[in-house]
Design an enzyme around this catalytic site. Structure first.
Site, PDB file in Angstrom:
ATOM      1  CB  SER A 148      13.009   1.847  -3.478  1.00 22.54           C
ATOM      2  OG  SER A 148      11.925   1.405  -3.280  1.00 22.54           O
ATOM      3  N   GLY A 149      12.436   2.696  -6.372  1.00 20.31           N
ATOM      4  CA  GLY A 149      11.798   2.223  -7.210  1.00 20.31           C
ATOM      5  C   GLY A 149      10.986   3.367  -8.270  1.00 20.31           C
ATOM      6  CE1 TYR A 165       1.823  -5.015  -6.128  1.00 25.07           C
ATOM      7  CE2 TYR A 165       1.293  -6.181  -8.433  1.00 25.07           C
ATOM      8  CZ  TYR A 165       1.881  -5.270  -7.798  1.00 25.07           C
ATOM      9  OH  TYR A 165       2.285  -3.948  -8.386  1.00 25.07           O
ATOM     10  CG  ASP A 184       3.086   2.302   8.139  1.00 28.40           C
ATOM     11  OD1 ASP A 184       2.369   1.923   7.162  1.00 28.40           O
ATOM     12  OD2 ASP A 184       3.676   1.182   8.645  1.00 28.40           O
TER      13      ASP A 184
HETATM   14  N1  LIG Z   1       8.078  -2.426 -10.749  1.00 26.70           N
HETATM   15  C1  LIG Z   1       7.017  -2.669 -11.495  1.00 26.70           C
HETATM   16  O1  LIG Z   1       7.445  -3.459 -12.587  1.00 26.70           O
HETATM   17  C2  LIG Z   1       5.619  -2.514 -11.072  1.00 26.70           C
HETATM   18  C3  LIG Z   1       4.626  -2.919 -12.132  1.00 26.70           C
HETATM   19  C4  LIG Z   1       3.477  -2.377 -11.676  1.00 26.70           C
HETATM   20  C5  LIG Z   1       3.018  -1.690 -10.523  1.00 26.70           C
HETATM   21  N2  LIG Z   1       4.202  -1.290  -9.687  1.00 26.70           N
HETATM   22  C6  LIG Z   1       3.796  -0.506  -8.580  1.00 26.70           C
HETATM   23  O2  LIG Z   1       4.558   0.609  -8.574  1.00 26.70           O
HETATM   24  C7  LIG Z   1       4.652   1.064  -7.242  1.00 26.70           C
HETATM   25  C8  LIG Z   1       5.977   1.452  -6.911  1.00 26.70           C
HETATM   26  O3  LIG Z   1       6.582  -0.154  -6.684  1.00 26.70           O
HETATM   27  P1  LIG Z   1       7.990  -0.325  -7.141  1.00 26.70           P
HETATM   28  O4  LIG Z   1       8.124  -1.525  -7.989  1.00 26.70           O
HETATM   29  O5  LIG Z   1       8.793   0.694  -7.466  1.00 26.70           O
HETATM   30  O6  LIG Z   1       8.581  -1.087  -5.951  1.00 26.70           O
HETATM   31  P2  LIG Z   1       9.639  -0.860  -4.566  1.00 26.70           P
HETATM   32  O7  LIG Z   1      10.840  -0.189  -5.176  1.00 26.70           O
HETATM   33  O8  LIG Z   1       9.651  -1.929  -3.758  1.00 26.70           O
HETATM   34  O9  LIG Z   1       8.887   0.521  -3.876  1.00 26.70           O
HETATM   35  C9  LIG Z   1       7.797   0.286  -3.044  1.00 26.70           C
HETATM   36  C10 LIG Z   1       7.669   1.638  -2.088  1.00 26.70           C
HETATM   37  O10 LIG Z   1       6.636   1.353  -1.362  1.00 26.70           O
HETATM   38  C11 LIG Z   1       6.846   1.974  -0.238  1.00 26.70           C
HETATM   39  N3  LIG Z   1       6.146   1.381   0.946  1.00 26.70           N
HETATM   40  C12 LIG Z   1       5.795   0.056   1.022  1.00 26.70           C
HETATM   41  N4  LIG Z   1       5.120  -0.220   2.133  1.00 26.70           N
HETATM   42  C13 LIG Z   1       4.921   0.990   2.638  1.00 26.70           C
HETATM   43  C14 LIG Z   1       4.001   1.503   3.801  1.00 26.70           C
HETATM   44  N5  LIG Z   1       3.202   0.559   4.476  1.00 26.70           N
HETATM   45  N6  LIG Z   1       3.892   2.752   4.041  1.00 26.70           N
HETATM   46  C15 LIG Z   1       4.660   3.585   3.310  1.00 26.70           C
HETATM   47  N7  LIG Z   1       5.538   3.372   2.263  1.00 26.70           N
HETATM   48  C16 LIG Z   1       5.470   2.021   1.854  1.00 26.70           C
HETATM   49  C17 LIG Z   1       8.465   1.546   0.011  1.00 26.70           C
HETATM   50  O11 LIG Z   1       9.006   2.236   0.966  1.00 26.70           O
HETATM   51  P3  LIG Z   1       9.561   2.046   2.426  1.00 26.70           P
HETATM   52  O12 LIG Z   1       9.944   0.728   2.563  1.00 26.70           O
HETATM   53  O13 LIG Z   1      10.615   3.013   2.612  1.00 26.70           O
HETATM   54  O14 LIG Z   1       8.269   2.289   3.264  1.00 26.70           O
HETATM   55  C18 LIG Z   1       8.872   2.048  -1.355  1.00 26.70           C
HETATM   56  O15 LIG Z   1       9.232   3.133  -1.469  1.00 26.70           O
HETATM   57  C19 LIG Z   1       3.921  -0.009  -6.267  1.00 26.70           C
HETATM   58  O16 LIG Z   1       2.654   0.341  -6.234  1.00 26.70           O
HETATM   59  C20 LIG Z   1       3.896  -1.231  -7.171  1.00 26.70           C
HETATM   60  O17 LIG Z   1       2.862  -1.905  -6.993  1.00 26.70           O
HETATM   61  C21 LIG Z   1       5.376  -1.599 -10.031  1.00 26.70           C
END
Ligand SMILES: NC(=O)c1ccc[n+]([C@@H]2O[C@H](COP(=O)([O-])OP(=O)(O)OC[C@H]3O[C@@H](n4cnc5c(N)ncnc54)[C@H](OP(=O)(O)O)[C@@H]3O)[C@@H](O)[C@H]2O)c1
Length: 251
Positions: A19-20, A156, A62
């Site tokens: 996702s994301g 976080y 994971d």
């Molecule tokens: N969106 C923002 O504004 C933003 C800003 C700054 C940084 N970030 C960073 O960008 C990255 C992506 O986040 P996102 O915003 O795109 O959020 P997201 O849509 O919630 O995606 C999170 C991803 O992490 C995976 N994940 C979580 N726990 C896991 C585990 N134990 N093992 C394997 N995979 C795991 C999830 O996959 P499954 O649930 O399928 O395992 C999912 O694909 C993260 O590091 C987040 O902190 C995002």
């Protein structure tokens, strides 16, 4: 505007691929010629991505499991890589510190920081064993650079602060081995993690008011930095954190 890079012959591992931002990064790297080993826990999401992108190889993983991480990197080795690792798996609950359990704090560090270290080490060993370097791209956050307020999420923020300095440390430690380690620190972008916030008009108004550019980011606005870091165009760039935040941390 579509940015391009020649990533033919590159095998990239991307975590958080279901996702994301991680899923978007898989699409971008694959569209630029890379074979992408796409990792997350949700197999159905990975299968959908692989059906859409022929260069994507799904791998259920994971990132808190050492065995899963070893299997993930071994898959990339089978394919001739890894040349690139993007650590995008992430987890974070917005909770006040006084209400955050130690279990939640540990879990956040485990997913966001410890797994980033573990996968980076495994990928670096594989790169060295293959007699070449590579590029590691960690997805940090603006919340690894500044305090998180009024959206309180100290676990976080601590984890992402760790990712920032881990990036600098590994970047210097492995520089002479030809392994570059950099981070992208995104500001506010739509994803599952930010879904509730993006659906809340009051929160969006707050963002628009406080963001110098007056709006949150769009995922494709990370493409340029991703392709720069994943490609040899950044051959002299290591240990750096590139912030893509519409000016949030410049205020
Ligand atoms: N969106 C923002 O504004 C933003 C800003 C700054 C940084 N970030 C960073 O960008 C990255 C992506 O986040 P996102 O915003 O795109 O959020 P997201 O849509 O919630 O995606 C999170 C991803 O992490 C995976 N994940 C979580 N726990 C896991 C585990 N134990 N093992 C394997 N995979 C795991 C999830 O996959 P499954 O649930 O399928 O395992 C999912 O694909 C993260 O590091 C987040 O902190 C995002």
């Amino acid at each position: 505007m579509t940015l391009t890079a020649d990533l033919g012959g590159t095998v990239a591992v991307v975590t958080g691929a279901s996702s994301g931002l991680g899923r978007h990064f898989c699409r971008v790297l694959a569209a630029n010629g890379a074979t992408v080993v796409a990792a997350a826990r949700r197999a159905d999401r990975l299968a959908e991505l692989a059906a859409e992108q022929p260069r994507v190889r799904p791998e259920v993983c994971d990132v808190t499991s050492a065995q899963d991480c070893e299997r993930l990197v071994a898959r990339a080795v089978e394919l001739g890589g890894p040349h690139v690792l993007v650590n995008a798996a992430g987890f974070g609950d917005a909770q006040p510190a006084l209400e955050t359990s130690i279990e939640n704090f540990r879990r956040t560090l485990e997913v966001d920081l410890t797994a980033t270290f573990q996968l980076s080490v495994l990928a670096a060993r594989a790169m060295l064993a293959a007699g070449r370097g590579g590029s590691i791209v960690n997805i940090a956050s603006i919340l690894g650079l500044v305090g998180s307020w009024p959206v309180t999420q100290s676990a976080y923020a601590a984890a992402k602060g760790g990712v920032v300095n881990l990036t600098r440390s590994l970047g210097t430690e492995w520089a002479r081995d030809g392994i570059r380690v950099n981070a992208i620190a995104p500001g506010w972008f739509p994803s599952e993690q930010t879904e509730a916030m993006f659906a809340d008009e009051r929160a969006m108004a707050w963002l628009r008011r406080n963001l110098p550019v007056g709006r949150p980011g769009q995922v494709q606005e990370l493409d340029g930095v991703l392709l720069l870091l994943a490609s040899p165009a950044s051959s002299y760039l290591t240990g750096q954190v590139i912030t893509v935040d519409g000016g949030w941390t410049a205020r």
